[in-house]
Design a protein around this motif. Structure first.
Motif, PDB file in Angstrom:
ATOM      1  N   GLN A  56       1.027  -1.268  -0.082  1.00  0.00           N
ATOM      2  CA  GLN A  56       0.110  -0.212  -0.259  1.00  0.00           C
ATOM      3  C   GLN A  56       0.419   1.365  -0.520  1.00  0.00           C
ATOM      4  OE1 GLN A  56      -3.385  -0.696  -0.137  1.00  0.00           O
ATOM      5  NE2 GLN A  56      -3.876   2.073  -0.315  1.00  0.00           N
ATOM      6  N   ARG A  58       1.701   5.729  -0.375  1.00  0.00           N
ATOM      7  CA  ARG A  58       1.629   6.535  -0.019  1.00  0.00           C
ATOM      8  C   ARG A  58       2.083   7.639  -0.531  1.00  0.00           C
ATOM      9  NH1 ARG A  58       0.167   8.964   5.293  1.00  0.00           N
ATOM     10  NH2 ARG A  58       1.714  10.376   5.172  1.00  0.00           N
ATOM     11  N   ASN A 114      -7.104  12.764   1.475  1.00  0.00           N
ATOM     12  CA  ASN A 114      -5.967  12.027   0.841  1.00  0.00           C
ATOM     13  C   ASN A 114      -6.387  12.730  -1.024  1.00  0.00           C
ATOM     14  OD1 ASN A 114      -5.103  11.076   3.349  1.00  0.00           O
ATOM     15  ND2 ASN A 114      -5.796   9.036   3.032  1.00  0.00           N
ATOM     16  N   ASN A 116      -5.932  10.524  -4.286  1.00  0.00           N
ATOM     17  CA  ASN A 116      -5.008   9.359  -5.300  1.00  0.00           C
ATOM     18  C   ASN A 116      -4.812   9.688  -6.604  1.00  0.00           C
ATOM     19  OD1 ASN A 116      -5.957   7.988  -2.624  1.00  0.00           O
ATOM     20  ND2 ASN A 116      -8.058   8.093  -3.180  1.00  0.00           N
ATOM     21  N   GLU A 120      -1.595   3.824  -5.941  1.00  0.00           N
ATOM     22  CA  GLU A 120      -1.995   3.928  -4.505  1.00  0.00           C
ATOM     23  C   GLU A 120      -1.586   1.920  -4.080  1.00  0.00           C
ATOM     24  OE1 GLU A 120      -3.964   4.943  -5.933  1.00  0.00           O
ATOM     25  OE2 GLU A 120      -2.941   7.575  -5.431  1.00  0.00           O
TER      26      GLU A 120
END
Length: 162
Positions: A56, A58, A114, A116, A120
């Motif tokens: 995952q 970020r 957030n 995106n 991601e």
């Protein structure tokens, strides 16, 4: 009546195949002609970094910009340094204005504020998690419309991790 239904089914199948073919051609075009941009990954708790056979991700660039008032869909405007590492400039709703040396990346905004960009998650072969723990950057290729495609993870020397 039965012939009419068959024509509708055939037309829908052709439309679906045409859509998937267009999407594949668009992604291949981004891979071939897109601009490589490296996005620095935000530190993630290593206990939750690996979940099975994917990572995952970020990006820290979203943390560097004020996104509280950003529209739900729009463009992240970035500028690259000499190593193709992106620096966030601003978020905007439309493709313009765009100055020389700036690039667009499409984004959507979740309810949690957030941004995106559609990359991601990074999937890899099971058992290769340690190889990707050293990842410092996510490498994406973007076209002139802001469409992006994740092509791999890069280490702190900007080398792709294989």
């Amino acid at each position: 009546m039965k012939t009419y239904k068959n024509w509708i089914i055939a037309a829908n199948l052709i439309a679906i195949i045409a859509y998937f073919s267009f999407t594949i051609i668009q992604k291949e075009n981004i891979l071939k002609n897109g601009k490589l941009i490296l996005l620095e990954l935000s530190p993630i708790d290593p206990r939750s970094l690996m979940q099975g056979d994917y990572m995952q991700m970020r990006y820290s660039i979203a943390d560097s910009l004020d996104t509280q008032e950003a529209p739900l869909r729009g463009y992240l405007v970035v500028r690259l340094n000499e190593k193709n590492i992106a620096q966030g400039v601003r978020v905007q709703q439309h493709t313009t204005p765009l100055n020389n040396g700036e690039f667009l990346i499409n984004y959507t905004k979740s309810n949690r504020n957030n941004l995106n960009i559609g990359a991601e998650s990074f999937f890899f072969q099971e058992g290769h998690a340690q190889r990707y723990e050293q990842a410092k950057f996510g490498g994406i290729k973007v076209d002139n419309k802001g469409n992006s495609l994740l092509i791999g993870l890069y280490n702190n020397q900007q080398k792709i991790i294989k």
